[in-house]
Design a protein around this motif. Structure first.
Motif, PDB file in Angstrom:
ATOM      1  N   GLU A 322      18.028 -34.672 -21.887  1.00 42.04           N
ATOM      2  CA  GLU A 322      17.088 -34.043 -20.951  1.00 42.04           C
ATOM      3  C   GLU A 322      17.116 -32.522 -21.099  1.00 42.04           C
ATOM      4  N   GLY A 323      18.330 -31.989 -21.229  1.00 46.36           N
ATOM      5  CA  GLY A 323      18.471 -30.543 -21.357  1.00 46.36           C
ATOM      6  C   GLY A 323      17.815 -30.036 -22.630  1.00 46.36           C
ATOM      7  N   GLN A 325      15.364 -31.507 -24.288  1.00 48.23           N
ATOM      8  CA  GLN A 325      13.900 -31.634 -24.145  1.00 48.23           C
ATOM      9  C   GLN A 325      13.341 -30.499 -23.284  1.00 48.23           C
ATOM     10  N   ALA A 326      14.050 -30.179 -22.209  1.00 49.00           N
ATOM     11  CA  ALA A 326      13.564 -29.123 -21.311  1.00 49.00           C
ATOM     12  C   ALA A 326      13.553 -27.775 -22.041  1.00 49.00           C
ATOM     13  N   GLU A 329      10.642 -27.716 -24.447  1.00 46.15           N
ATOM     14  CA  GLU A 329       9.379 -27.575 -23.702  1.00 46.15           C
ATOM     15  C   GLU A 329       9.211 -26.137 -23.200  1.00 46.15           C
ATOM     16  N   GLY A 330      10.314 -25.541 -22.745  1.00 46.95           N
ATOM     17  CA  GLY A 330      10.264 -24.148 -22.292  1.00 46.95           C
ATOM     18  C   GLY A 330       9.844 -23.224 -23.425  1.00 46.95           C
ATOM     19  N   GLN A 333       6.089 -23.569 -24.036  1.00 44.49           N
ATOM     20  CA  GLN A 333       5.287 -22.857 -23.031  1.00 44.49           C
ATOM     21  C   GLN A 333       5.291 -21.359 -23.316  1.00 44.49           C
TER      22      GLN A 333
END
Ligand code: ZN
Length: 698
Positions: A322-323, A325-326, A329-330, A333
């Motif tokens: 999860e970390g 992927q986040a 994604e950051g 963006q």
């Protein structure tokens, strides 16, 4: 850095090339290669050279010409035709224009090629045209960038190189830079070189040797200047290489999964990346635990790196899925925000089809290393070479106590989306399996080698797996000579779960993950049940059944971790459906393997892993490789039927409906059908047998 000019070598170049190309271009070729051979000067097309001379036209007239390094050539191995000939007069007159658009500039260069078949010359061509010197050398030397990319860099350059060297602030490459260079030189016509801030160094001379010697001398002065100012000690790594590599092997599939970009196509749902790690003591020391984070998260050394490594790397400390992927994604963006901001401010956003994807190419992981990403291993390796250079230079700046200064985001955007730069990345027909990593067991056999060949032809990155030995070695040499870095040999004993796990880890360390598993390793044995030795049966059981199970288990865990689906193809056999007498051990164990693959198709469908079977009839050989199965079975079958080898082959050929001789290539094409996901199929069997009604799956 040594001055490697040798009169004897220069004479050899003149001897070899001057009769056709003239002495100037022969020596231009020689000194360009000397520059290209220095990694501290030139990386991946990052420099260019030129010479002015004459061109003999069809009327026997000598016209003024310039020969400029063409795109697509690297200086290291350049040939005389790597410098494209251009009509000098017209191009010099372009200096009178106030502005010139990129498209018009490239058009003017192409229109003035004296050989229409020559490659498009460098985007820095006009800079060479507008300067008056006969020989011009241009590099993005590490030592120069170390000084130009610091706050106060212009003063450092002046101090290091003296006042005969012109210093020009950063200007966007192309026409504007060419004009700026010409104007700066006109104001200081006795200078011997020019430093372009955040870009590189230009030297010149009336001879090839003079221009080359100036390059080496100035870079040496910069290197000595830097060496005297390394006030701070180099950082020390706090993790060992072994620890870092171990962590990387665990993290790589998760990172690769997070980097993959979802598509709209259900059969090909991911744009994938291939990863190449950079794990050295220097890198681990530099990444440290984050104290140099701000320095390392700065823009590239020169703007021509942008198309390879993007404006910024991703800093990644998370180690859970999860970390990771986040964080990815950051990054995406932030990249999109940069595009919006700089695109709107500058030239407007490029049309959507020209936008690069928003995934990072360099991922900095403290305690692990730098991970370099590309859609192919070749792209990832270019990114890796640039990362080595970038980090080395930034590390030296830190030791000088300097503060890094790259170009502005606006200048980055202008160069990342500069048409002539984009053209360097033109895909030129991406292959269907170009972004995928495959593993073929039993690769050294006849069918296995045929599958390897066909997958590689479709662009795959391929782990060639077999027991260690001559078969694996010779296949590797053969495949690497045709496909280079996309082939890695992995010695593996499929009957040993530990060996399977460590083999898979090798593949992950090489390319970051695995997408396609071809289960082809197998053994045969001829015996009636009455005569069957239990040990012989167990030997087949271990390879054909347990070997299949070990790989399916390991691959299932990997696919779950990576999260981007996958494909498995089991090389089954027509014997599963139509077993043969005296072939009990083979038919039964292959039937068990076949059943395991069907179970896998049920269990793994939720992960979008497709598992299918190919069921060939006997394949005798693939080129010079004879099939191990036939070495075992052939003599017995020949005896039983009173045939020689050719007779047995035609016996098999004649028993199928199409009278077809089954080859390894046929089997490989069936594998390719599943590997390229032509139909939404899983758990199915594709016979490759010329039509054997008794063996047709139903
Ligand atoms: Zn340049």
């Amino acid at each position: 850095m040594d001055n490697r000019w040798s009169a004897a070598e220069a004479a050899q170049f003149v001897f070899r090339y001057a009769p056709r190309w003239g002495e100037a271009l022969a020596l231009r070729t020689y000194s360009s290669r000397l520059l290209g051979g220095e990694r501290a000067l030139v990386l991946h097309g990052g420099g260019n050279t030129s010479v002015k001379g004459e061109w003999l036209n069809l009327l026997g007239e000598k016209i003024p010409a310039i020969f400029v390094k063409a795109s697509g050539w690297n200086l290291a191995g350049i040939e005389p035709e790597g410098h494209s000939p251009l009509a000098l007069d017209f191009l010099q007159r372009l200096q009178g224009l106030a502005t010139l658009g990129d498209a018009e500039m490239v058009q003017a260069l192409r229109a003035n090629l004296l050989d229409p078949a020559a490659a498009t010359p460098s985007i820095e061509t006009l800079l060479h045209v507008f300067l008056p010197h006969t020989f011009i050398d241009h590099t993005h030397a590490d030592a120069i960038l170390t000084l130009t990319n610091q706050v106060g860099g212009a003063a450092l350059i002046a101090e290091a190189l003296g006042d005969e060297v012109i210093v020009l602030p950063y200007v966007h490459p192309g026409f504007a830079l060419s004009l700026a260079v010409a104007e700066a030189f006109a104001k200081a016509p006795h200078s011997r070189a020019m430093v372009l801030m955040q870009h590189g160094l230009l030297t010149w001379g009336e001879t090839a040797q003079e221009s080359y010697a100036a390059m080496v001398a100035l870079v040496n002065r910069a290197e000595r200047f830097i060496a005297q100012r390394l006030h701070l000690p180099p950082p020390v790594a706090r993790v060992t290489l072994a620890e870092a590599r171990q962590r990387y092997a665990e993290l790589a599939p998760r990172l690769r999964g997070a980097l993959a970009v979802k598509t709209e196509d259900a059969d090909h749902p991911w744009q994938r990346f291939v990863l190449r790690p950079l794990i050295t003591e220097e890198i681990l020391a530099l990444l440290g635990t984050g104290e140099r984070r701000e320095l390392l998260l700065s823009p590239p050394l020169t703007t021509d790196h942008l198309i390879r490594i993007k404006p910024l790397p991703l800093w990644l400390e998370a180690q859970d899925t999860e970390g990771i992927q986040a964080a990815v994604e950051g990054y995406r963006q932030a990249y999109r925000a940069y595009l919006q901001r700089e695109g709107a401010a500058e030239t407007g956003m490029p049309p959507p089809e020209q936008l690069f994807d928003s995934s990072p190419r360099l991922i900095f992981m403290p305690g692990v290393g730098v991970v370099c990403a590309g859609h192919t291993s070749a792209d990832a390796e270019i990114a890796r070479d640039l990362a080595v250079q970038t980090l080395a230079v930034k590390g030296v700046i830190a030791r000088m106590g300097g503060q890094y200064e790259g170009v502005t985001p606006q200048a980055q955007f202008a160069m990342e989306y500069y048409g002539p730069q984009r053209a360097k990345l033109a895909p030129g027909g991406a292959l269907p399996l170009g972004q995928r990593v495959a593993l073929v067991t039993g690769a050294a056999g006849a069918i296995g080698s045929g599958i390897c060949r066909v997958l590689l032809e479709q662009g795959c990155h391929l782990a060639v797996v077999d027991l260690p030995g001559e078969g694996l070695d010779s296949l590797t040499v053969e495949l690497q000579s045709a496909h280079g870095g996309r082939v890695v040999p992995v010695a593996m004993d499929v009957t040993d779960a530990q060996s399977v796990a460590s083999g898979l880890r090798e593949v992950i360390q090489k390319w970051g993950g695995l997408d396609l598993l071809i289960l082809n390793a197998g053994l045969a044995h001829v015996s009636s049940l009455e005569e069957m030795q239990s040990e012989a049966f167990q030997r087949l059981q271990r390879v054909n059944v347990e070997g299949t199970l070990h790989l399916l288990s390991a691959a299932a865990r990997h696919f779950r971790c990576q999260g981007t689906g996958g494909d498995v193809v089991l090389i089954s056999t027509k014997n599963v459906f139509a077993p043969g007498a005296n072939f009990g051990a083979y038919s039964a164990t292959k039937a068990a393997a076949h059943q395991l693959a069907r179970i896998a198709s049920l269990e793994l469908a939720a992960l979008d892993v497709r598992v299918n079977m190919v069921a060939p009839d006997g394949v005798f050989s693939d080129g010079k490789r004879s099939s191990g199965l036939w070495a075992e079975v052939g003599p017995d079958r020949m005896r039983a039927r009173g045939l020689d080898a050719a007779g047995l082959e035609s016996y098999y050929q004649n028993r199928n409906l199409l009278k077809a001789r089954i080859t390894a290539t046929h089997v490989a094409r069936a594998v390719l059908f599943f590997a390229t996901r032509q139909t939404p199929s899983t758990g199915v069997t594709l016979p490759v047998d010329g039509g054997l009604p008794d063996a047709t799956p139903r």
